[in-house]
Design an enzyme around this catalytic site. Sequence first.
Site, PDB file in Angstrom:
ATOM      1  N   ARG A 163      26.409  47.478  33.879  1.00 31.98           N
ATOM      2  CA  ARG A 163      27.671  47.931  33.690  1.00 31.98           C
ATOM      3  C   ARG A 163      27.865  48.211  32.287  1.00 31.98           C
ATOM      4  O   ARG A 163      28.223  47.169  31.400  1.00 31.98           O
ATOM      5  CB  ARG A 163      28.837  47.066  34.387  1.00 31.98           C
ATOM      6  CG  ARG A 163      29.912  47.689  34.339  1.00 31.98           C
ATOM      7  CD  ARG A 163      31.049  47.011  34.900  1.00 31.98           C
ATOM      8  NE  ARG A 163      31.309  45.476  35.071  1.00 31.98           N
ATOM      9  CZ  ARG A 163      32.221  44.760  35.554  1.00 31.98           C
ATOM     10  NH1 ARG A 163      32.944  45.475  36.521  1.00 31.98           N
ATOM     11  NH2 ARG A 163      32.473  43.594  35.419  1.00 31.98           N
ATOM     12  N   ASP A 447      37.383  36.572  34.005  1.00 36.42           N
ATOM     13  CA  ASP A 447      36.908  37.796  33.130  1.00 36.42           C
ATOM     14  C   ASP A 447      37.972  38.537  32.730  1.00 36.42           C
ATOM     15  O   ASP A 447      39.049  38.389  32.839  1.00 36.42           O
ATOM     16  CB  ASP A 447      35.827  38.455  33.633  1.00 36.42           C
ATOM     17  CG  ASP A 447      36.328  39.373  34.950  1.00 36.42           C
ATOM     18  OD1 ASP A 447      37.375  39.622  35.037  1.00 36.42           O
ATOM     19  OD2 ASP A 447      35.381  39.916  35.567  1.00 36.42           O
TER      20      ASP A 447
END
Length: 527
Positions: A163, A447
């Site tokens: 990612r 996150d």
Amino acid sequence: MTMPAGVEITGPTINRYAEVLTAEALDFLAELHRAFDGRRRELLAARRDREAELAAGGTLDFLPETRHVREGDWRVAPPAPGLVDRRVEITGPTDAKMTINALNSGAKVWLADHEDANTPLWENVVTGQLNLRDAIERKLGFRSPEGKEYALHDGELATIVVRPRGWHLTEKHILVDGERTSGALVDFGLYFFHCARLQLDRGAGPYFYLPKMESHLEARLWNDVFLLAQERLGIPRGTIRATVLIETVPAAFEMEEILYELREHSAGLNAGRWDYMFSMIKKFRGRGAEFVLPDRNSVSMTVPFMRAYTELLVRTCHKRGAHAIGGMAAFIPSRRDPEVNETALAKVRDDKTREAHDGFDGSWVAHPDLVPVCREVFDEVLGDRPNQLDRTRDDVRVNAADLLAVRATPGGKTETGLRNAVSVGVQYLASWLRGSGAVAVFNLMEDAATAEISRSQVWQWLHNDVALDDTGQPVTRELIERIADEEIGKLPGDPGDYADARALFMEVAVADDFADFLTLPAYERMP
């Protein structure tokens, strides 16, 4: 090393950085920058224009100009090697320890995260690329400060899917023609340049998760990047495969169009649940009570607007032959509190069971100890099948009003919820500024996406004159400041250790102007 013309490295070159930052790799990055950065900027400007329209009272709907795509007869490319069975995926940053643990975890896929679970500290940007290459070549090892050794096992490893950063983030340590490069193109370009051929030689391929997109035009840009990259390095067209995270509300209205733009490179869509909640707050933050969400932890995947979004995602994917991947289980098992584990694992099992029965082909976890429960749930539904692409979910009917039905979300706006949002936001930012983007807070893996929910919810409550349901107190800057000090006082260490994080949290949570992403001002504070 002789730098390519117009390229400048402003970060230090240490250890094995020269293995990644080769002249040839930097020349490739420069080509990507010159070919695509102008379009990237234009698309970011288009995001701001759309947001201004929403702030002025506009709404979102399915695009009339792309009706022919939604009504057309087409399918994406068949699943690539290593991406046929995706029943369990694990996500985490690309430090050496996490890389080894994730690849050894028994998950089918590892999302090697250069984005929300990472921080773009220069060291992380470069060493993450080294760790990926070393892992593919099975050369990666790690020794902890306590002397524990970590190594890749000899059996089957998870398929690596990288990612990169979103289109909005830049890389200030690599300049081309005096301009910052795109963080997305740096992360993609370095991995593709160094690892695409290695992956092909091992029977896999260069696979990616694409974050934060808001339109099919942004997917078209990625597709054009893929075409140039494959041609430039002599990689067969269609080798790259990309799964798109549907984690913004505008993208939910363009899922079919996004798949269509990437169709020869598509590996499906993922329900990026945390960022999706953040996007809902962000896009409609000034629209009053209709879009004000209750406490973050009370917004489950079964509330109406989230249910509509996930069911539409499965239907859209399977209609076009694409995988539908479920959201992340963020729980972090505790080795000291069995009671906490029992309660949390029951919730994880319920969540994954719902996804499996809804037709998802797999789902995410944030910790290796959750891989078995997720795999068990999907094994029960899939049996010997690698996926359930044959479940087309023709029964699903979702319209624009369903996707925007925030008012129907149950739950209260409480002091407990406010305190949790402030504490999580400050703790996360303190870690982020130190270089770690995946942080265990209150037994959850936080996150950037979950931190975004926290700070945007505080902003929304403050700027929409919310009064707390349990105490009757109006949410004011003074209340938020006091709660921040009280919550910091409960944390280990000196309160001064959190001063920078507190200041940054206040900047993105209470200021009149809403920062697009908290990582933008945070990055400017990072060396």
